[in-house]
Design an enzyme around this catalytic site. Structure first.
Site, mmCIF file in Angstrom:
data_model
loop_
_atom_site.group_PDB
_atom_site.id
_atom_site.type_symbol
_atom_site.label_atom_id
_atom_site.label_comp_id
_atom_site.label_asym_id
_atom_site.label_seq_id
_atom_site.Cartn_x
_atom_site.Cartn_y
_atom_site.Cartn_z
ATOM 1 N N ASP A 183 0.906 -1.151 0.000
ATOM 2 C CA ASP A 183 0.000 0.000 0.000
ATOM 3 C C ASP A 183 0.939 1.193 0.000
ATOM 4 O O ASP A 183 1.580 1.488 1.019
ATOM 5 C CB ASP A 183 -0.881 0.002 1.266
ATOM 6 C CG ASP A 183 -1.895 1.132 1.209
ATOM 7 O OD1 ASP A 183 -1.491 2.267 0.889
ATOM 8 O OD2 ASP A 183 -3.073 0.881 1.481
ATOM 9 N N HIS A 184 1.020 1.881 -1.138
ATOM 10 C CA HIS A 184 2.099 2.871 -1.254
ATOM 11 C C HIS A 184 1.939 4.032 -0.265
ATOM 12 O O HIS A 184 2.902 4.731 0.019
ATOM 13 C CB HIS A 184 2.275 3.348 -2.704
ATOM 14 C CG HIS A 184 1.288 4.377 -3.156
ATOM 15 N ND1 HIS A 184 0.037 4.063 -3.596
ATOM 16 C CD2 HIS A 184 1.378 5.726 -3.241
ATOM 17 C CE1 HIS A 184 -0.602 5.169 -3.928
ATOM 18 N NE2 HIS A 184 0.193 6.201 -3.723
ATOM 19 N N HIS A 246 -5.842 2.842 1.219
ATOM 20 C CA HIS A 246 -5.032 3.991 1.645
ATOM 21 C C HIS A 246 -5.639 4.733 2.848
ATOM 22 O O HIS A 246 -4.957 4.995 3.840
ATOM 23 C CB HIS A 246 -4.861 4.992 0.498
ATOM 24 C CG HIS A 246 -4.285 4.392 -0.751
ATOM 25 N ND1 HIS A 246 -3.355 3.379 -0.729
ATOM 26 C CD2 HIS A 246 -4.496 4.657 -2.065
ATOM 27 C CE1 HIS A 246 -3.027 3.067 -1.978
ATOM 28 N NE2 HIS A 246 -3.714 3.821 -2.799
HETATM 29 C C1 BG6 Z 1 -3.602 4.798 -6.333
HETATM 30 C C2 BG6 Z 1 -4.968 4.885 -6.947
HETATM 31 O O1 BG6 Z 1 -3.504 3.693 -5.492
HETATM 32 O O2 BG6 Z 1 -3.379 5.984 -5.562
HETATM 33 C C3 BG6 Z 1 -5.091 6.101 -7.821
HETATM 34 O O3 BG6 Z 1 -5.191 3.716 -7.734
HETATM 35 C C4 BG6 Z 1 -4.730 7.352 -7.051
HETATM 36 O O4 BG6 Z 1 -6.400 6.229 -8.348
HETATM 37 C C5 BG6 Z 1 -3.403 7.170 -6.328
HETATM 38 O O5 BG6 Z 1 -4.631 8.418 -7.975
HETATM 39 C C6 BG6 Z 1 -3.153 8.333 -5.386
HETATM 40 O O6 BG6 Z 1 -1.850 8.234 -4.889
HETATM 41 P P1 BG6 Z 1 -1.043 9.531 -4.429
HETATM 42 O O7 BG6 Z 1 0.222 8.987 -3.902
HETATM 43 O O8 BG6 Z 1 -0.884 10.387 -5.645
HETATM 44 O O9 BG6 Z 1 -1.887 10.192 -3.407
#
Ligand code: BG6
Ligand code: NDP
Length: 509
Positions: A183-184, A246
């Site tokens: 989960d980034h 997230h």
């Molecule tokens: C991804 C989603 O996991 O996270 C995307 O699939 C979203 O739809 C993105 O745009 C948002 O990540 P960040 O790091 O730009 O907030």
């Protein structure tokens, strides 16, 4: 510093968007930062035909997400490209795995990478189980001569049943401690800092409960629309794409009890308990407490912006939500009665992710005067992105006669730590996996527990036609109905700006 063994990173989905935009640039950064071990290789795997050279051209020399970096000199690009290889296989074909194993054996021998392998699943999710089984069939899951780890990209399941099935199938071939569910958001420095803010400071933790906190708000707003991912997004929607993973990870970090130790299992045990304590929604609760919306065409800063249904690969009748706001409770000792409000949306006025802690006002209002600002709640804002930092709002005396008060800001900005290199989320997470650290990865049981809470919402939306999908013009903060979620006089969401400290009327987007 933790030890990083010699190893090979195998990326399934090597010709795809994620690999080019995020994964290869993250490994390149690790290379430039000196974080790769002495013996290392990356091998890309997908069906497209490339020679090693062609693949290096694609993901290194011609990759705009990499070559524009300041560290991308001809020498670093060449040095890094020499570590990159490619193998064309169809992962649906069972013979593919024998071919891959032979190639890996050769690479291990040539590069002294010690039979240590990370398998990164960046393919369509429908292939995750097939790939795990294929790797198992040829013994690439085995840890007898080296270690074997599996990184699984989101989405982890489509609903509770599919997540359970995916867990079950992966666990047939890999043990839980070999599986890294990415989960980034957990790789973001500012998200990790929430844990530190809470548990390294003595001033916050005593207040961090129902006695002092009035409500908690989490916002993850995006300025962009679905871009080129309409096909994926239309069968996913914001609840699956952002909330289940997230935003829930953020909620878990805010709400968890202090872990016994700062190791992976202690932290993940506490996060699981948060998901297990979420008060389940009844059908009636869902109608009242979960608002979904979809962006409609509009003009944003003078530019015409298409509505969601006009985006590429999106159905013209789509009811997929691009916005969700919800109110829920965590039924445990610490949070009894404290509402949590979370929201996410695409095509919002600005890109911002933040957690807002609203403290209860004073029990006795000493400074009641004609200033409307008197006795406001103290607010702590943990800004995840952009303009990363922390903001505390508190009352001060306005100089002059009497005791008129005004709310002021005390702010810390991450960029003040100018000498510190902040790694990208993928970079940090890949390095953790290379070192065998699962702390920032989701555990199977907590993924299922999060789905357990989300599943009834998905079912209600599917089955109850009368639950509306509210339209909102692109470039706005979503349906007005979401404002009604927040109870209390003069209570509303914080409407943030790209700049941490500006909110209220003047705001730079
Ligand atoms: C991804 C989603 O996991 O996270 C995307 O699939 C979203 O739809 C993105 O745009 C948002 O990540 P960040 O790091 O730009 O907030
Ligand atoms: P893409 O469609 O761009 O890439 C899919 C990859 O899978 C391609 O390399 C494709 O290569 C490969 N592939 C498909 N079928 C097979 C097969 N039978 N055998 C071997 N390889 C195959 O998807 P993304 O890169 O966007 O996403 C990949 C995963 O990452 C998805 O699960 C997605 O949800 C997740 N993800 C993506 C994000 C993003 O920003 N892109 C963000 C977060 C998660 P080929 O056709 O050459 O075989």
């Amino acid at each position: 510093m933790k030890k990083t063994d010699n190893q090979v990173l195998v990326i399934f989905g090597a010709s795809g968007d994620l690999t080019e935009r995020k994964l290869i640039p993250a490994v390149f950064n690790l290379y430039c930062g000196g974080f790769l071990p002495e013996c290392y290789a990356v091998i890309g795997v997908s069906r497209s035909e490339y020679s090693d050279e062609d693949y290096r051209d694609k993901v290194v020399f011609n990759n705009e997400h990499l070559i524009n970096k300041a560290s991308a000199t001809p020498e670093t690009l060449k040095g890094f490209a020499d570590l990159v290889y490619y193998q064309s296989v169809d992962t649906k074909n069972i013979e593919a795995y024998g071919k891959l194993k032979s190639r890996l054996d050769l690479l291990d021998e040539q590069n002294a990478t010690c039979n240590n392998h990370i398998f990164y699943l960046a393919t369509p999710p429908s292939l995750y189980e097939t790939i795990a089984q294929g790797l198992g069939d040829v013994g690439l899951n085995s840890e007898t001569t080296g270690w074997s780890r599996l990184i699984v990209e989101k989405p982890f399941g489509y609903n509770l049943n599919s997540a359970k099935k995916l867990n079950k199938e992966l666990l047939k071939h890999f043990s839980e401690d070999q599986i890294y569910r990415i989960d980034h958001y957990l790789g973001k420095e500012t998200v990790q800092n929430m844990f530190v803010t809470r548990f390294a400071n003595s001033i916050f933790e005593p207040l961090w409960n129902r006695n002092y906190i009035h409500r908690i708000e989490v916002t993850a707003a995006e300025h962009v629309g679905v871009e080129k991912r309409g096909g994926y997004y239309d069968s996913s929607g914001a609840l699956r794409d952002m909330i289940q993973n997230h935003l829930f990870q953020l909620v878990a970090l805010i709400a968890m009890e202090p872990p016994v130790r700062s190791d992976a299992e202690s932290i993940r045990n506490e996060k699981l308990k948060v998901f297990q304590s979420l008060r389940p929604y009844s059908d009636e609760d869902i109608k009242e407490n979960v608002i979904r919306g979809q962006y409609m065409n509009s003009t944003v800063r003078g530019e015409a912006v298409p509505g969601y249904r006009e985006e590429e690969d999106v159905s013209e009748q789509s009811k997929t939500e691009t916005y969700v706001a919800m109110k829920f409770f965590i039924d445990n000792w610490r949070w009894a009665g404290v509402p949590f409000y979370i929201r996410t949306g695409k095509r919002m006025p600005t890109r911002v992710t933040e957690v807002v802690i609203h403290f209860k006002p004073n029990h006795h209002h000493l400074f009641v005067n004609d200033s409307k600002l008197a006795n406001q709640q103290n607010v702590l804002v943990l800004r995840i992105q952009p303009n990363e930092g922390i903001l505390l709002k508190f009352d001060m005396k306005i100089p002059g006669a009497g005791f008129k008060t005004e709310q002021v800001n005390m702010d810390f900005h991450y960029d003040e730590l100018t000498n510190v290199y902040v790694p990208d989320a993928y970079e940090r997470l890949i390095l953790d996996c290379m070192q065998g650290d699962t702390t920032l990865y989701a555990r199977g049981d907590s993924t299922e527990a999060a789905w357990e809470f989300i599943d009834p919402i998905l079912k209600a939306w599917e089955q109850q036609e009368d639950i509306p999908v509210f339209g909102y013009p692109a470039g706005t903060w979503g349906p007005e109905h979401a404002d009604k979620l927040i109870e209390g006089d003069n209570m509303n969401w914080r409407y943030p700006c790209s700049n941490l400290t500006d909110d209220g009327n003047y705001c730079e987007l």
